[in-house]
Design a protein around this motif. Structure first.
Motif, PDB file in Angstrom:
ATOM      1  N   HIS A  27      31.409  32.689  42.345  1.00 50.08           N
ATOM      2  CA  HIS A  27      31.677  32.843  40.765  1.00 50.08           C
ATOM      3  C   HIS A  27      32.905  32.972  40.978  1.00 50.08           C
ATOM      4  CE1 HIS A  27      31.586  36.707  37.993  1.00 50.08           C
ATOM      5  NE2 HIS A  27      32.529  36.322  37.897  1.00 50.08           N
ATOM      6  N   HIS A  29      34.806  31.269  37.576  1.00 49.43           N
ATOM      7  CA  HIS A  29      35.516  29.645  35.747  1.00 49.43           C
ATOM      8  C   HIS A  29      36.621  28.893  36.088  1.00 49.43           C
ATOM      9  CE1 HIS A  29      33.483  34.038  34.481  1.00 49.43           C
ATOM     10  NE2 HIS A  29      35.107  34.417  35.465  1.00 49.43           N
ATOM     11  N   PRO A  72      30.126  31.698  35.755  1.00 51.11           N
ATOM     12  CA  PRO A  72      29.197  32.555  34.189  1.00 51.11           C
ATOM     13  C   PRO A  72      29.958  32.561  33.399  1.00 51.11           C
ATOM     14  CG  PRO A  72      30.564  33.719  36.012  1.00 51.11           C
ATOM     15  CD  PRO A  72      31.249  32.328  36.458  1.00 51.11           C
ATOM     16  N   LYS A 150      23.768  35.815  32.832  1.00 56.35           N
ATOM     17  CA  LYS A 150      25.069  36.604  33.166  1.00 56.35           C
ATOM     18  C   LYS A 150      25.190  37.516  32.186  1.00 56.35           C
ATOM     19  CE  LYS A 150      28.727  38.143  34.010  1.00 56.35           C
ATOM     20  NZ  LYS A 150      30.511  36.791  34.024  1.00 56.35           N
ATOM     21  N   HIS A 212      30.749  41.493  41.675  1.00 60.96           N
ATOM     22  CA  HIS A 212      32.407  42.391  42.302  1.00 60.96           C
ATOM     23  C   HIS A 212      32.020  43.944  42.382  1.00 60.96           C
ATOM     24  CE1 HIS A 212      33.278  39.543  39.005  1.00 60.96           C
ATOM     25  NE2 HIS A 212      32.890  40.144  37.551  1.00 60.96           N
ATOM     26  N   ASP A 269      36.449  35.113  41.505  1.00 64.49           N
ATOM     27  CA  ASP A 269      36.320  35.170  40.491  1.00 64.49           C
ATOM     28  C   ASP A 269      37.776  34.685  39.664  1.00 64.49           C
ATOM     29  OD1 ASP A 269      35.653  36.214  37.490  1.00 64.49           O
ATOM     30  OD2 ASP A 269      36.018  38.446  37.732  1.00 64.49           O
TER      31      ASP A 269
HETATM   32 ZN   LIG Z   1      34.144  36.626  36.485  1.00 61.71          ZN
END
Ligand SMILES: [Zn+2]
Length: 326
Positions: A27, A29, A72, A150, A212, A269
């Motif tokens: 995960h 970005h 995602p 997602k 998460h 993340d």
């Molecule tokens: Zn994220």
């Protein structure tokens, strides 16, 4: 109906055998942007600078042995697959897996407000076909195909908009078989609604990644979700303001000790650039970058008794099997 096993995953640079995904951060970005606000207010964005910075950061990530990141970023997070493809072209040693879906905590984007259920008159849900198109044909008219779905649920709980997206994702999943990642807020036990809605839609928990949930230290609760088959996103290493390093590590160690390493994946993340954060606040999150797991988390897990083969499960085997299906 005959089914052939799917052992390739679509990436920004084309299909890759799942056996070659290697070490995978599940995960991350590349960019998280608010296009409308960027257009109107921001003096932070410079296309060439931001692309060059991303190439630099992802090159460093590949240099420490990470072969794949799963990104995602969807509608609501400023997805622009052409920009990501441009970055990936300069870092071909790294696979980037793209997603489709809509990211909202409350209402659907205005674009969908009067298209679909709830419009006057009630119309069929257009998101399902759009999500399927991203999986089968490609994103934004490119040939780049998404490999997973997602959606999100957060502090507002299961709003009308959140439920609309979640059910659209479930139905596009039923059509294509691509797996589902759901953003959660464990402090609000959003996982209860995810289990209910996706359960009603007939989705197998083994195809669902609960993103998460690693923000929680409740090992009993997490073990329960793992036992049901969900893949657990221990995916915010470095966001110490939500949960600190020691707590995040201890929770993974405890779940591994209980035998659940087969249901855990690791990530930060993080993003090369996220416009949600005022740039001068970055020093408050010094560990929030792509290299924290390599530099700090894996050594801490090994030191606390997690065997190397369990680390490999979380970073290599589990991401691979999540994308494989029959
Ligand atoms: Zn994220």
């Amino acid at each position: 109906m005959t089914t052939t096993p799917v052992t390739e995953v679509e990436t920004v640079r084309g299909p890759v055998p799942t056996a070659e995904l290697g070490t995978t951060l599940m995960h991350e970005h590349v960019f998280v942007l608010t296009p409308d606000s960027q257009t109107n207010w921001s003096d932070e964005w410079d296309e060439e600078t931001k692309v060059a910075e991303a190439i630099d950061k992802l090159t460093q990530l590949a240099e420490v042995g990470v072969r794949t990141i799963v990104d995602p970023t969807v509608d609501g997070l400023g997805r622009d697959i052409r920009r990501v493809a441009r970055v990936n072209e300069a870092v071909p040693q790294l696979n980037i897996v793209a997603a489709t879906g809509v990211y909202t905590y409350a209402d659907v984007p205005g674009f969908f407000a009067e298209r679909g259920p709830g419009a006057l008159p009630d119309l069929p849900e257009p998101m399902i076909d759009l999500f399927v198109r991203d999986i089968r044909e490609g994103i934004q008219g490119t040939g780049v195909k998404a490999a997973f779905f997602k959606c999100a649920i957060d502090h507002h709980g299961l709003t009308v908009g959140v439920e609309r997206v979640m059910r659209a994702v479930a139905r596009a999943h039923a059509e294509t078989g691509a797996p589902i990642m759901v953003h959660n807020r464990p402090a609000g036990n959003t996982m209860a609604e995810v289990r209910r809605v996706l359960g009603e839609e007939g989705v197998d928990p083994r195809r669902v990644q609960l993103a998460h949930v690693g923000d929680s230290t409740d090992a009993d609760m997490l073990a329960g979700l793992a036992e049901e088959g969900y893949l657990l996103g221990m995916d915010r290493f470095g966001i110490d303001a939500i949960l600190g390093f020691e707590d995040r590590v201890a929770t993974v160690v405890e779940l591994c000790r209980r035998g659940w390493s087969s249901r855990l994946v690791l990530a930060h993340d993080a993003a090369c650039y996220i416009d949600w954060l005022q740039p001068d606040l970055k020093p408050f999150l010094p560990n929030w970058h792509y290299l924290h797991i390599h530099n700090d988390v894996v050594p801490a897990l090994l030191e606390r008794g997690v065997p190397q083969d369990q680390v490999d499960e979380m970073l290599i085997h589990n991401p691979r099997t999540w994308f494989e299906r029959t």
